[in-house]
Every structure is written in C-alpha cells, then in structure tokens.
Design a protein around this motif. Structure first.
Motif, PDB file in Angstrom:
ATOM      1  N   SER A  69       4.481  -6.704   8.141  1.00 54.57           N
ATOM      2  CA  SER A  69       4.049  -6.842   9.747  1.00 54.57           C
ATOM      3  C   SER A  69       5.039  -5.621  10.452  1.00 54.57           C
ATOM      4  O   SER A  69       4.585  -5.061  11.301  1.00 54.57           O
ATOM      5  N   ALA A  70       6.192  -5.605   9.975  1.00 52.58           N
ATOM      6  CA  ALA A  70       7.054  -4.742  10.511  1.00 52.58           C
ATOM      7  C   ALA A  70       6.889  -3.221  10.494  1.00 52.58           C
ATOM      8  O   ALA A  70       6.916  -2.553  11.643  1.00 52.58           O
ATOM      9  N   ALA A  96      -3.483  -4.876   7.702  1.00 48.41           N
ATOM     10  CA  ALA A  96      -2.831  -5.967   7.032  1.00 48.41           C
ATOM     11  C   ALA A  96      -3.440  -6.256   5.474  1.00 48.41           C
ATOM     12  O   ALA A  96      -2.748  -6.051   4.255  1.00 48.41           O
ATOM     13  N   PHE A  97      -4.602  -6.298   5.472  1.00 48.56           N
ATOM     14  CA  PHE A  97      -5.547  -6.324   4.215  1.00 48.56           C
ATOM     15  C   PHE A  97      -5.372  -5.160   3.427  1.00 48.56           C
ATOM     16  O   PHE A  97      -4.993  -5.396   2.184  1.00 48.56           O
ATOM     17  N   VAL A  98      -5.394  -3.876   3.970  1.00 46.81           N
ATOM     18  CA  VAL A  98      -5.286  -2.860   3.072  1.00 46.81           C
ATOM     19  C   VAL A  98      -3.854  -2.698   2.400  1.00 46.81           C
ATOM     20  O   VAL A  98      -3.772  -2.420   1.414  1.00 46.81           O
ATOM     21  N   PHE A  99      -2.804  -3.129   3.113  1.00 42.63           N
ATOM     22  CA  PHE A  99      -1.471  -2.826   2.900  1.00 42.63           C
ATOM     23  C   PHE A  99      -1.269  -3.702   1.810  1.00 42.63           C
ATOM     24  O   PHE A  99      -0.577  -3.195   0.691  1.00 42.63           O
ATOM     25  N   ILE A 100      -1.594  -4.916   1.873  1.00 43.06           N
ATOM     26  CA  ILE A 100      -1.255  -6.035   0.972  1.00 43.06           C
ATOM     27  C   ILE A 100      -2.002  -5.738  -0.558  1.00 43.06           C
ATOM     28  O   ILE A 100      -1.571  -5.882  -1.512  1.00 43.06           O
ATOM     29  N   ARG A 101      -3.394  -5.462  -0.171  1.00 47.53           N
ATOM     30  CA  ARG A 101      -4.149  -4.993  -1.434  1.00 47.53           C
ATOM     31  C   ARG A 101      -3.594  -3.830  -2.354  1.00 47.53           C
ATOM     32  O   ARG A 101      -3.423  -3.836  -3.354  1.00 47.53           O
ATOM     33  N   THR A 102      -3.286  -2.998  -1.524  1.00 47.87           N
ATOM     34  CA  THR A 102      -2.696  -1.779  -1.991  1.00 47.87           C
ATOM     35  C   THR A 102      -1.288  -2.149  -2.963  1.00 47.87           C
ATOM     36  O   THR A 102      -0.957  -1.858  -4.005  1.00 47.87           O
ATOM     37  N   LEU A 151       4.431 -18.026   5.426  1.00 50.83           N
ATOM     38  CA  LEU A 151       5.271 -16.930   5.822  1.00 50.83           C
ATOM     39  C   LEU A 151       5.980 -16.262   4.530  1.00 50.83           C
ATOM     40  O   LEU A 151       6.516 -17.122   3.917  1.00 50.83           O
ATOM     41  N   THR A 152       5.765 -14.878   4.251  1.00 52.81           N
ATOM     42  CA  THR A 152       6.154 -14.476   3.035  1.00 52.81           C
ATOM     43  C   THR A 152       7.263 -13.200   3.400  1.00 52.81           C
ATOM     44  O   THR A 152       6.989 -12.576   4.512  1.00 52.81           O
ATOM     45  N   VAL A 153       8.248 -12.971   2.642  1.00 48.87           N
ATOM     46  CA  VAL A 153       9.063 -11.718   2.765  1.00 48.87           C
ATOM     47  C   VAL A 153       8.156 -10.287   2.731  1.00 48.87           C
ATOM     48  O   VAL A 153       8.272  -9.447   3.730  1.00 48.87           O
TER      49      VAL A 153
END
Length: 663
Positions: free
Chosen positions: A47-48, A79-85, A39-41
């Motif tokens: 997620s929000a 989720a994958f696109v968001f964090i990779r970016t 669980l990360t910030v």
C-alpha cells in the motif's frame, strides 16, 4: 429530480447487473479471516509503495492540468499485480507465502487510494497553492481585494499539520451512519461497486488471465518509463523536445494545438469516459481555436495594449474568469440537483419504509455480506470521540496556522460538517459524483465575503480546504465501505487500513508536492506545470471579496453567457431524451483547457480513440486489458518523474534541445 424515466431505469438495470456479477463471482467462500488477519505487513508495504507512486502521479496531473482520473480500479489492479509478483518470486526462491485473498486485495486498494487521495484533494494544485506569491502576482498586484498580505508560501510543516487535522476529522464524521447508508439504504456507490467487481473477478478468473494482466502491465509500464527517459534527452530548455512537437504545424502549435507525446495523459484518456475526453477537446477548440484569437484581436479596444501578458485586465483575465464561470455554473447546478435528489430520495424511503420488501428474502451471499458488515462493526464511540477530539484540536490549531480564519468560523464549519458530509456521501451513493469541491467553493465565497478585503482571500481559501477535505474524505470512506461490503471484508480492517493510508498520505503528499515545487517552475503559465486551479481558486476568493469590479471589460457579460450555457447544457442532459442528452458535454471539464491549452486534450482524446478502436476490434479482452494498459502507461512515465525531479534539483540538464522553427 424528475429525470427521464427510461434513462433512470436503464441505469438501475446496469447497476443491478453489476451487483449480480459481484455476487456470482464470489463463488464458494472459504472461511473468512478475522479482521486482524486481513491486515498484513506485506499489504501495508505494498500500500505504501503503490500509494506513494500514485501520489507522485496524481501530483503531476494536479500541477499540470488539474484533472486527475479516478485511479481506484487501477490501484486494485496494481495491488493484485504487486502481490502476485511478490508471491511468485518467493515461490521460485523456495519460500511458501500465505494465500492472497480478496480481503487483503481490498485492504491494499483502500490504503493506497486513501494515500493518493490526499494528493488529489489536498489543495496542492488549488486552494493551498493559491496562497503563494506567484499566484498573488499573477492575479494582479494592483487588483482590488488581492491583498499583499494574503500570501503564505508552501512549507512541509504547516501543510502536513493542516492535512492531518482536516483529513482525520473527515475520517470519523460518518462512522455512526455506516450501516444505515450501506445496508439499510443500499446505496449503490458505483465506483466502490466497480472496484469490488474487479477484485472479485481477479480472485475467480484463474491463473491464465492473471498472468496475462501482470505481463501486460509490466510491458506497458516499461515502454512508458523508457519513453519518458528518452524524451528527457531532448528537453534542454523551454519549448524543446517531443513535448513541444508541432504535430499540426507551427501556427497550430502557437495556439497549443499539438500532440505532446505524454503517455501519462494518453493513459488518463483511456481511463476517463469518452464524454470527458470529447468535452475537453470541445473546450480546447472553443477557447484556443476560436475565442482567444478573436479577443486577442481586440487588444487596444477591450483592454490596453500596454498591459503585460498575464495581467488580469488583459486577455489572461478573460481566460481565468470564463473558466471560473463554466465551473461555477456546472457546480451550482449539480449542487442543487444532488441536494434535491437527496431530499426526494430520503422522503420516498421514509414514506415507503413500512411497505413489505418486494424482493423478498436476501440470497445467501447477500446475507453473508450483511452479517460480516454488521458483526465487524466499528463502535459508535470511536466515531464520536475521534470527531470531537480532532475537531477541538483543529479549532485551536487552524487559526494559529491561518490567523485570518477566526476560530468561530472553524467551529461553525465543524458544526455543519456532519450534515454536509452526509449529503455529499448520500449523493455520491446515488450518482457517483463526489461534490466536495462544490461545498468547498460555497465556503470559499461565504468566508471571503464575510472576512473582508484585507484577510478575505486567505480566510476563504483556508476555509475552503477545511470543508472540502472533511466532505471528500468522508465520501471516499463510504465508497471503500461499499467495496468492503461486497468483498466480504471487515469494516474494522477497512477503517484501520483507511487510517493508515490517510496517515501515509499526509506525509507523502506534501513531500511529493515540494519535490515538484523545488525542482520545477510550478505556476508558470508558459511552463509545463501551470497549476491552473491555483489561479482559479485565488480569483474566486477575490471575486468573493470584491464582486464584479475584479473583472476586465465586457467580461461580466461573457461570464453571464457561459454560466447560463453551463446550466442550459445540464438541463438538456437531464430533461431531454437519452439519445440527445448523452451527447451533451460536461461544462466543468470544458473549462479546464480555457486556461491550460489544447495539447493535453489532444493526448486524452488519443486515449479515447485507442479504447474505442480496441472495443470494436477486440471486444473480448478489452474490458480486462484496457485498465491494465492504461495503468502501465500512467505509472511508467509517472515514475520517471521521480528521477527527472532529482536530476533537476541536482542542476543536471538534458544535453539536447530539439526545437522547430519556421522557414
């Protein structure tokens, strides 16, 4: 059920292949992080954001057609696109970020799905909206059983409180059975399995495909957003703009047959199966192409000419009740089928539990999955205490929100909830069908009939919400636990993520609903936001109170016919050879265009044509890129809804009305 053996064997082989793909894609695993580190910030922030965007999109779909595709896979992709970016931007700025793992990807997907699922199943387009004054008026102010006191206008306070209570009860109800359903019974949960396959694939496919997916999503997201912005300029008033383009001529347009250039529905059509889209088109042709023009010609014979257009004793009544009969026929059949399948399956498992395992020992990857899933268990006292506490609070608070729904009905509902939620989750594990809405409808009819004329409508609709929400949230939890099991994610982290998502959803869903409710004319049968299921659910409650006296002339016979048609189509699908059964339409899906119109069915059929052509012409990359393009189209125009709503609230109107008139 004695379904065709060949079809069942084929489905089992396909599911086994998917499980093998998941196991193979897991590859060599590094050290699994502790559940608190999963669980990360940044994960909660992502997620929000994703959950809020999807809540707005799901709410728009709910209030326009009532059909929302399964966006779980799309949420995992985003989720994958968001964090990779995110990590790419930090890297270019010279900052080192922590590695993005499949466990974190699963957490974000779980939290985002829990958030937007409240918008889908929270009743904003059905049982809660069915309580408002407009639904009361459209159901006929003189209709027996449609009491003038059975009205409760939407408000942020009571809606948020109601959702918080019923959704958190559902979150705790099946925790004690977590290991039994996932590890011991090895239920498949196809949607959870598919999401796990996708997430594992993301983290083993290499940078080249990942960059291609990120670029593809951003490209089609931008196109869709800008297209929504461009369309807005031509929609100065009702029946204006590209959304009213008479693609097949003005006569077809009057019967709602036109392409309305909605990228949201085209994207939804790309995600939904070919069978769903073809069933929608068939329902549109049958209703607005054949039946409504023919019944309309009987005006003055079957129903008086003096009636208003939306009187329930006029043509509109046929639209509503024939749609209801298809939905009930299909729902009742599948309800009985799933219950029988569940009983037979449990009986077979109990009968064979002492037999040796034919597959022998588990492979090392499966052993690791089971080890993590069992080691990171959620204590039983958490489930029991959570269920008891939230049930007690609900029994006190819900009758205060809805005085018509007596406290003892809520007590009975929560006494039955564990068994109902188990049956629903078990059935979904076998078939991927979440039947929560059918359990809700059973509660609706029973409570409406038991409570009586004056208060039956409110009690039925509110009771429907209690039962449906508990069963739906519990089923979603099991789907996500299956994903967690296959991605080596801690159930504890997954449960906390689900709770965070549910909490966010209980806040964002009512806010996104009220944004639409204040900015647009929600429930207007001639407008964009028809909210068809609000009227359908209210009339189901009236039907429960009054019986067949609520139906217009000759409607009873037609309802019998369509109810029988829905049952017959399902019987043919289940008991005929696969080459015949696979072509049988879905009656519940067919019923939606009966009330909404044909335009969105044409949009979604366009999506299915694009996917079919893509798989035929470029089959190599279709599997990975179709969800990417579909998600981009849905999110782009869906996100444009936010500034469009703000402009509508500020009374800023588009400058141009593009309209087509006959010569």
């Amino acid at each position: 059920m004695n379904m065709d053996l060949e079809a069942r064997e084929k489905k089992e082989i396909e599911r086994e292949d998917m499980e093998e793909e998941t196991i193979e894609s897991a590859g060599s695993l590094a050290r699994i992080e502790a559940w608190t580190e999963q669980l990360t910030v940044r994960g909660v922030i992502a997620s929000a954001v994703i959950g809020t965007v999807y809540s707005v999109i799901a709410m728009k779909l709910n209030l326009t057609t009532g059909i929302t595709p399964n966006l779980n896979v799309s949420a995992a992709l985003l989720a994958f696109v968001f964090i990779r970016t995110w990590t790419s931007l930090l890297s270019k700025a010279g900052y080192v970020s922590r590695p993005f793992t499949r466990q974190e990807n699963t957490m974000i997907q779980t939290c985002a799905v829990a958030c937007y699922s409240i918008a889908v199943s929270g009743g904003f387009g059905s049982y809660l909206l069915g309580l408002n004054r407009k639904s009361y008026e459209l159901s006929g102010v003189n209709t027996e059983g449609n009491s003038a006191s059975a009205v409760k206008e939407p408000a942020l306070g009571w809606m948020t409180g109601f959702l918080f209570l019923v959704c958190f009860v559902g979150l705790f109800v099946l925790i004690p059975l977590r290991k039994v359903m996932i590890v011991d019974l090895k239920l498949t949960y196809p949607s959870g399995l598919a999401t796990a396959v996708l997430i594992n694939g993301f983290h083993t496919q290499g940078d080249k495909m990942a960059k291609k997916q990120v670029h593809g999503f951003m490209k089609y997201f931008s196109i869709s957003f800008l297209w929504g912005f461009f369309k807005w300029f031509y929609e100065a008033s009702e029946n204006c703009g590209f959304s009213q383009f008479p693609t097949f001529g003005l006569k077809a347009w009057k019967n709602t047959f036109y392409f309305d250039f909605s990228m949201t529905f085209v994207g939804a059509g790309m995600i939904c199966s070919h069978l769903v889209n073809l069933s929608l088109l068939l329902g549109a042709v049958l209703s607005f192409g054949v039946m409504w023009p023919l019944i309309g010609q009987l005006k003055g014979n079957w129903f008086p000419e003096s009636l208003e257009e939306y009187d329930m004793k006029s043509l509109y009544g046929y639209k509503v009740f024939l749609s209801v009969s298809l939905i009930l026929g299909d729902g009742l059949y599948n309800f009985i089928k799933i219950m029988l399948s569940t009983i037979v399956n449990i009986h077979d498992r109990l009968k064979n539990r002492n037999l040796p395992d034919k597959d022998g020992k588990l492979n090392p990857i499966e052993e690791k999955q089971n080890e993590i899933f069992i080691r990171e268990h959620i204590p039983m006292w958490v489930g029991v205490a959570g269920y008891v506490v939230f049930s007690i609070v609900s029994i006190i608070a819900i009758p205060m929100m809805f005085p018509e729904l007596k406290w003892y009905y809520v007590v009975v509902a929560y006494m039955l909830a564990p068994s109902l939620a188990f049956c629903n989750a078990y059935g979904a594990g076998l078939t991927d069908l979440n039947m929560a809405y059918n359990y809700g409808k059973v509660a609706l009819f029973l409570l409406a009939a038991l409570t009586g004329k004056e208060h039956g409508v409110v009690a039925g609709l509110a009771g429907c919400g209690v039962v449906k929400s508990v069963c739906s949230v519990a089923c979603n939890l099991m789907q996500d636990l299956k994903t967690a099991h296959l991605t080596f994610t801690s159930p504890r982290a997954m449960f906390v993520s689900q709770a965070i998502g549910t909490l966010i959803g209980c806040l964002t869903a009512p806010l996104s609903f009220l944004l639409f409710y204040k900015a647009f004319d929600v429930g207007n049968p001639n407008g964009e936001f028809k909210a068809p299921y609000a009227l359908i659910y209210r009339n189901m409650a009236i039907l429960g109170v009054e019986g067949f006296s609520a139906l217009p002339r000759h409607c009873v016979q037609l309802c019998y016919g369509f109810f029988a048609f829905a049952v017959m189509v399902n019987l043919i699908r289940d008991f005929s050879p696969p080459k015949i059964g696979k072509w049988m339409p879905l009656p519940m899906v067919m019923g939606v265009p009966f009330l909404v119109g044909a335009y969105f069915a044409i949009d979604m059929f366009t999506g299915t044509v694009i996917v079919f052509a893509w798989h035929r012409l470029y089959s190599k990359n279709a599997g990975m890129m179709v969800p990417v393009v579909a998600s981009g189209l849905i999110c782009g125009e869906g996100l444009w809804t936010l500034p469009a709503s703000v402009l509508a609230l500020a009374k800023v109107k588009p400058p141009i009305c593009m309209k087509f008139l006959g010569s």
